[in-house]
Design a protein around this motif. Structure first.
Motif, PDB file in Angstrom:
ATOM      1  N   THR A  49      38.202  -0.147 -27.564  1.00 16.46           N
ATOM      2  CA  THR A  49      38.403  -0.953 -28.772  1.00 16.46           C
ATOM      3  C   THR A  49      37.459  -2.161 -28.806  1.00 16.46           C
ATOM      4  O   THR A  49      37.756  -3.163 -29.458  1.00 16.46           O
ATOM      5  CB  THR A  49      39.856  -1.439 -28.851  1.00 16.46           C
ATOM      6  OG1 THR A  49      40.193  -2.170 -27.660  1.00 16.46           O
ATOM      7  CG2 THR A  49      40.813  -0.267 -28.999  1.00 16.46           C
ATOM      8  N   THR A  51      34.809  -4.533 -30.060  1.00 16.71           N
ATOM      9  CA  THR A  51      34.466  -4.806 -31.459  1.00 16.71           C
ATOM     10  C   THR A  51      33.071  -4.322 -31.826  1.00 16.71           C
ATOM     11  O   THR A  51      32.856  -3.800 -32.931  1.00 16.71           O
ATOM     12  CB  THR A  51      34.575  -6.321 -31.737  1.00 16.71           C
ATOM     13  OG1 THR A  51      35.892  -6.765 -31.389  1.00 16.71           O
ATOM     14  CG2 THR A  51      34.330  -6.609 -33.206  1.00 16.71           C
ATOM     15  N   TYR A  54      32.450  -0.560 -33.460  1.00 23.76           N
ATOM     16  CA  TYR A  54      32.939   0.008 -34.715  1.00 23.76           C
ATOM     17  C   TYR A  54      31.824   0.271 -35.725  1.00 23.76           C
ATOM     18  O   TYR A  54      31.840   1.279 -36.433  1.00 23.76           O
ATOM     19  CB  TYR A  54      34.031  -0.892 -35.309  1.00 23.76           C
ATOM     20  CG  TYR A  54      35.276  -0.863 -34.473  1.00 23.76           C
ATOM     21  CD1 TYR A  54      36.041   0.301 -34.383  1.00 23.76           C
ATOM     22  CD2 TYR A  54      35.675  -1.963 -33.725  1.00 23.76           C
ATOM     23  CE1 TYR A  54      37.170   0.355 -33.581  1.00 23.76           C
ATOM     24  CE2 TYR A  54      36.809  -1.921 -32.926  1.00 23.76           C
ATOM     25  CZ  TYR A  54      37.543  -0.763 -32.853  1.00 23.76           C
ATOM     26  OH  TYR A  54      38.644  -0.710 -32.049  1.00 23.76           O
ATOM     27  N   ARG A  57      29.824   3.318 -34.594  1.00 21.67           N
ATOM     28  CA  ARG A  57      30.667   4.503 -34.767  1.00 21.67           C
ATOM     29  C   ARG A  57      30.641   4.979 -36.218  1.00 21.67           C
ATOM     30  O   ARG A  57      30.527   6.172 -36.488  1.00 21.67           O
ATOM     31  CB  ARG A  57      32.101   4.191 -34.340  1.00 21.67           C
ATOM     32  CG  ARG A  57      32.312   4.211 -32.837  1.00 21.67           C
ATOM     33  CD  ARG A  57      33.669   3.683 -32.442  1.00 21.67           C
ATOM     34  NE  ARG A  57      33.947   3.911 -31.031  1.00 21.67           N
ATOM     35  CZ  ARG A  57      34.903   3.321 -30.340  1.00 21.67           C
ATOM     36  NH1 ARG A  57      35.706   2.441 -30.945  1.00 21.67           N
ATOM     37  NH2 ARG A  57      35.082   3.589 -29.066  1.00 21.67           N
ATOM     38  N   SER A  91      38.389   5.524 -33.724  1.00 20.32           N
ATOM     39  CA  SER A  91      38.239   4.177 -34.281  1.00 20.32           C
ATOM     40  C   SER A  91      39.591   3.474 -34.252  1.00 20.32           C
ATOM     41  O   SER A  91      39.936   2.708 -35.150  1.00 20.32           O
ATOM     42  CB  SER A  91      37.685   4.229 -35.710  1.00 20.32           C
ATOM     43  OG  SER A  91      38.551   4.954 -36.557  1.00 20.32           O
ATOM     44  N   ILE A  93      42.480   0.851 -33.115  1.00 21.58           N
ATOM     45  CA  ILE A  93      42.453  -0.577 -32.824  1.00 21.58           C
ATOM     46  C   ILE A  93      43.896  -1.046 -32.595  1.00 21.58           C
ATOM     47  O   ILE A  93      44.805  -0.621 -33.304  1.00 21.58           O
ATOM     48  CB  ILE A  93      41.776  -1.362 -33.969  1.00 21.58           C
ATOM     49  CG1 ILE A  93      41.471  -2.790 -33.562  1.00 21.58           C
ATOM     50  CG2 ILE A  93      42.604  -1.324 -35.230  1.00 21.58           C
ATOM     51  CD1 ILE A  93      40.546  -3.506 -34.544  1.00 21.58           C
ATOM     52  N   ILE A 104      39.169   1.009 -43.505  1.00 25.56           N
ATOM     53  CA  ILE A 104      38.233   1.807 -42.713  1.00 25.56           C
ATOM     54  C   ILE A 104      38.228   3.265 -43.180  1.00 25.56           C
ATOM     55  O   ILE A 104      37.198   3.940 -43.120  1.00 25.56           O
ATOM     56  CB  ILE A 104      38.543   1.695 -41.204  1.00 25.56           C
ATOM     57  CG1 ILE A 104      37.335   2.140 -40.370  1.00 25.56           C
ATOM     58  CG2 ILE A 104      39.786   2.470 -40.835  1.00 25.56           C
ATOM     59  CD1 ILE A 104      36.101   1.289 -40.526  1.00 25.56           C
ATOM     60  N   PHE A 135      38.235  -4.698 -38.885  1.00 22.96           N
ATOM     61  CA  PHE A 135      37.189  -3.716 -39.188  1.00 22.96           C
ATOM     62  C   PHE A 135      36.143  -4.327 -40.118  1.00 22.96           C
ATOM     63  O   PHE A 135      34.938  -4.149 -39.929  1.00 22.96           O
ATOM     64  CB  PHE A 135      37.788  -2.473 -39.844  1.00 22.96           C
ATOM     65  CG  PHE A 135      38.485  -1.557 -38.894  1.00 22.96           C
ATOM     66  CD1 PHE A 135      37.849  -1.078 -37.755  1.00 22.96           C
ATOM     67  CD2 PHE A 135      39.786  -1.146 -39.132  1.00 22.96           C
ATOM     68  CE1 PHE A 135      38.494  -0.220 -36.883  1.00 22.96           C
ATOM     69  CE2 PHE A 135      40.444  -0.288 -38.268  1.00 22.96           C
ATOM     70  CZ  PHE A 135      39.789   0.175 -37.131  1.00 22.96           C
TER      71      PHE A 135
END
Length: 330
Positions: A49, A51, A54, A57, A91, A93, A104, A135
């Motif tokens: 997770t 940051t 993201y 990804r 993804s 979190i 997201i 996100f």
């Protein structure tokens, strides 16, 4: 002897350059976070997770993405990719909110990808004490590609050495979590933790519980028939609390709204049975299921392994025809 600062500076710059190039090559080749492929990677890295991951990804444009809370950290993403026959990226979190899920999901759908969305009662609470859309912040932060990250490079080297010395496989973290024995808990302990007056600090997941059904409807309609919603399980004591404090009614209404407005598969693992009644299948306070239960969830969804011997109410596929009778039975 006088220190030659000029030579020292040049040597430092050259050494740093060599390390940076080396880090880039190793990071890119090993792909430790599974941006290009989900196989033969540490499962803990696939669901990291951090940051800064993201944005890359999202840009990786994999075929499938998981969206949800830290329960997805207990799902074997490598196996999930095998079952889907597609590159799959996590993804997840921690303590995700419904607004973050919707945000997201919209971003991913712009790339015409497919989604596996995990839902929990707490994540749908619009009053959850999370101030910002994490996100959105991550996607609007300009960071260098992780291939150039020296920190990740050093982590990778440490992992490789540790795996070699101790003969560990990529499933090691999952296997260890299955073996952990969580402190015992009681109904009274859960009630005081989550629903006391006030609830204990850092356990405000159900405070002023409110669900935005318009948000649920919008999420339901942006997905398609290749997408999957998973209603994640909790220890059975939580279900008693949901009923006692009015969570159940709102949560069930959200599930009904989802099912009646979506083309995606919706599979519910909500309910009391021999799996959700066993404390050893969960961690502290029955909050997260263990990876072994994550494996059973995949067994049911993809009809693999020993799925025929699972409880009938552990993994029920919902649709507009059976949703009303299903919720009434619960």
């Amino acid at each position: 002897m006088r220190l030659d600062y000029k030579r020292f500076s040049i040597a430092f710059i050259v050494l740093f350059g060599i390390m940076s190039v080396g880090a880039f090559c190793v990071n890119y080749y090993t792909d430790m976070y599974g941006l290009r492929d989900s196989h033969h990677k540490h499962l803990a890295n696939l669901v990291s997770t951090k940051t800064h991951l993201y944005k890359p990804r999202l840009e990786a444009k994999a075929s499938y993405y998981t969206i949800g809370s830290s329960r997805f950290l207990r799902i074997n993403i490598s196996r999930l990719a095998d079952e889907l026959h597609s590159h799959t990226i996590s993804s997840a979190i921690s303590s995700i909110t419904s607004a973050e899920i919707l945000f997201i999901a919209k971003q991913f759908k712009k790339n015409n990808v497919h989604l596996i969305v995990g839902l929990d009662a707490f994540s749908l609470n619009t009053q959850k004490m999370v101030q910002n859309n994490r996100f959105e912040e991550a996607l609007h932060t300009n960071t260098l590609p992780y291939w150039t990250n020296l920190g990740d490079f050093l982590i990778l080297i440490k992992e490789k050495i540790t795996d070699f010395v101790f003969q560990r496989n990529t499933n090691y973290a999952f296997e260890q979590e299955n073996k952990q024995i969580a402190p015992d808990f009681t109904f009274e302990k859960l009630e005081q933790t989550y629903f006391g007056t006030p609830p204990q600090k850092n356990y405000l997941d159900y405070f002023n519980y409110t669900i935005d059904l318009d948000e649920i409807t919008e999420l339901a309609k942006i997905v398609d028939s290749k997408d999957i919603f998973i209603i994640f399980p909790k220890h059975a004591m939580h279900y008693e609390l949901f009923e006692k404090y009015g969570i159940k009614e709102q949560y069930f209404k959200a599930i009904e709204t989802l099912v009646k407005n979506t083309k995606a598969r919706v599979i519910s693992f909500y309910g009391v049975n021999e799996i959700t009644s066993q404390k050893d299948n969960f961690d502290t306070l029955g909050w997260h299921f263990k990876p072994k239960i994550g494996g059973l969830i995949l067994d049911r969804i993809f009809q693999k392994g020993d799925y025929l011997n699972l409880p009938n109410n552990f993994g029920v596929e919902l649709n507009a025809s059976n949703i009303d009778s299903y919720l009434q039975a619960l």
